[in-house]
Design a protein around this motif. Structure first.
Motif, mmCIF file in Angstrom:
data_model
loop_
_atom_site.group_PDB
_atom_site.id
_atom_site.type_symbol
_atom_site.label_atom_id
_atom_site.label_comp_id
_atom_site.label_asym_id
_atom_site.label_seq_id
_atom_site.Cartn_x
_atom_site.Cartn_y
_atom_site.Cartn_z
ATOM 1 N N ASP A 150 -6.934 3.091 1.331
ATOM 2 C CA ASP A 150 -8.083 2.210 1.532
ATOM 3 C C ASP A 150 -7.872 1.238 2.692
ATOM 4 N N LEU A 151 -6.924 1.512 3.568
ATOM 5 C CA LEU A 151 -6.596 0.592 4.650
ATOM 6 C C LEU A 151 -7.806 0.271 5.528
ATOM 7 N N ASP A 152 -8.543 1.276 5.962
ATOM 8 C CA ASP A 152 -9.695 1.041 6.839
ATOM 9 C C ASP A 152 -10.726 0.142 6.151
ATOM 10 N N ILE A 153 -11.013 0.406 4.907
ATOM 11 C CA ILE A 153 -11.987 -0.404 4.170
ATOM 12 C C ILE A 153 -11.523 -1.854 4.083
ATOM 13 N N ARG A 154 -10.269 -2.051 3.750
ATOM 14 C CA ARG A 154 -9.741 -3.420 3.608
ATOM 15 C C ARG A 154 -9.708 -4.171 4.940
ATOM 16 N N CYS A 185 -4.499 7.645 6.220
ATOM 17 C CA CYS A 185 -4.810 8.912 5.557
ATOM 18 C C CYS A 185 -4.693 8.788 4.034
ATOM 19 N N GLY A 186 -5.821 8.939 3.349
ATOM 20 C CA GLY A 186 -5.843 8.914 1.892
ATOM 21 C C GLY A 186 -5.641 7.536 1.278
ATOM 22 N N MET A 208 0.830 -1.184 0.000
ATOM 23 C CA MET A 208 0.000 0.000 0.000
ATOM 24 C C MET A 208 0.877 1.250 0.000
ATOM 25 N N ASN A 209 0.732 2.063 -1.018
ATOM 26 C CA ASN A 209 1.425 3.344 -1.049
ATOM 27 C C ASN A 209 0.698 4.312 -0.135
ATOM 28 N N LYS A 210 1.479 5.088 0.596
ATOM 29 C CA LYS A 210 0.881 6.143 1.421
ATOM 30 C C LYS A 210 1.671 7.425 1.190
#
Length: 179
Positions: free
Chosen positions: A108-112, A105-106, A96-98
């Motif tokens: 899709d971590l929470d969704i996943r 922040c910005g 995951m790029n951040k």
């Protein structure tokens, strides 16, 4: 099920353009070991990796830090033994790029995490008092149970590192473990 989020354990952050230095080098074996253990147990593993664009004058970190973790550079590659763990298990790890301190922040971590029914996040990597801290605060605010592996986080600021560990424990109710 739980998730391991490995934050910014890259060449630039360990011994490159924005180095934590020896404290990060000292935890590299533990970071790799924990990552492999989570994979072996079937837990979800995320590589949350800082990414910047060459010459981006509008990013807020530009005024704070030298250019680091630039897209498509060696500096942005995973450091040491972790790189091999990733290469051996790439299909089982979510890259995951951040672009901000927090891995939430910005992205899709929470969704996943919610898709997988994950309520517990384990955080390792660098920097304890910057990206680990901001990710932990956002995880707390989103209702996740947080575990920090004290022997797998490091910072270039020793006082900030200790302060962050105390903050995780006293203000976020995080479980702080050390093997």
């Amino acid at each position: 099920m739980k998730a391991l989020v490995v934050i910014d354990f890259t060449n630039d952050f360990v011994d490159g353009k924005l180095p934590v230095g020896q404290p990060a080098i000292d935890i590299q074996e533990r970071v790799a070991e924990l990552t492999q253990t989570f994979i072996d147990h079937g837990d979800w593993v995320v590589m949350a990796v800082d990414m910047h664009e060459e010459g981006d004058i509008y990013h807020p970190e530009t005024a704070l830090f030298p250019p680091h973790n630039i897209r498509d550079t060696v500096g942005r590659e995973l450091y040491g033994e972790l790189k091999q763990v990733y290469q051996n298990n790439e299909e089982m790890i979510y890259w995951m790029n951040k672009t901000r301190y927090s891995a939430f922040c910005g992205t899709d971590l929470d969704i996943r995490l919610r898709e997988r029914g994950i309520k517990e996040v384990h955080l390792i990597g660098v920097c304890t008092d910057i990206c680990i801290l901001h990710t932990a605060i956002e995880a707390y605010n989103k209702g996740y149970h947080i575990t920090i592996h004290e022997d797998a986080v490091a910072s270039f600021n020793p006082e900030g590192h200790l302060w962050a560990l105390q903050h995780f424990r006293t203000s976020l109710g995080a479980n702080i473990i050390k093997r």
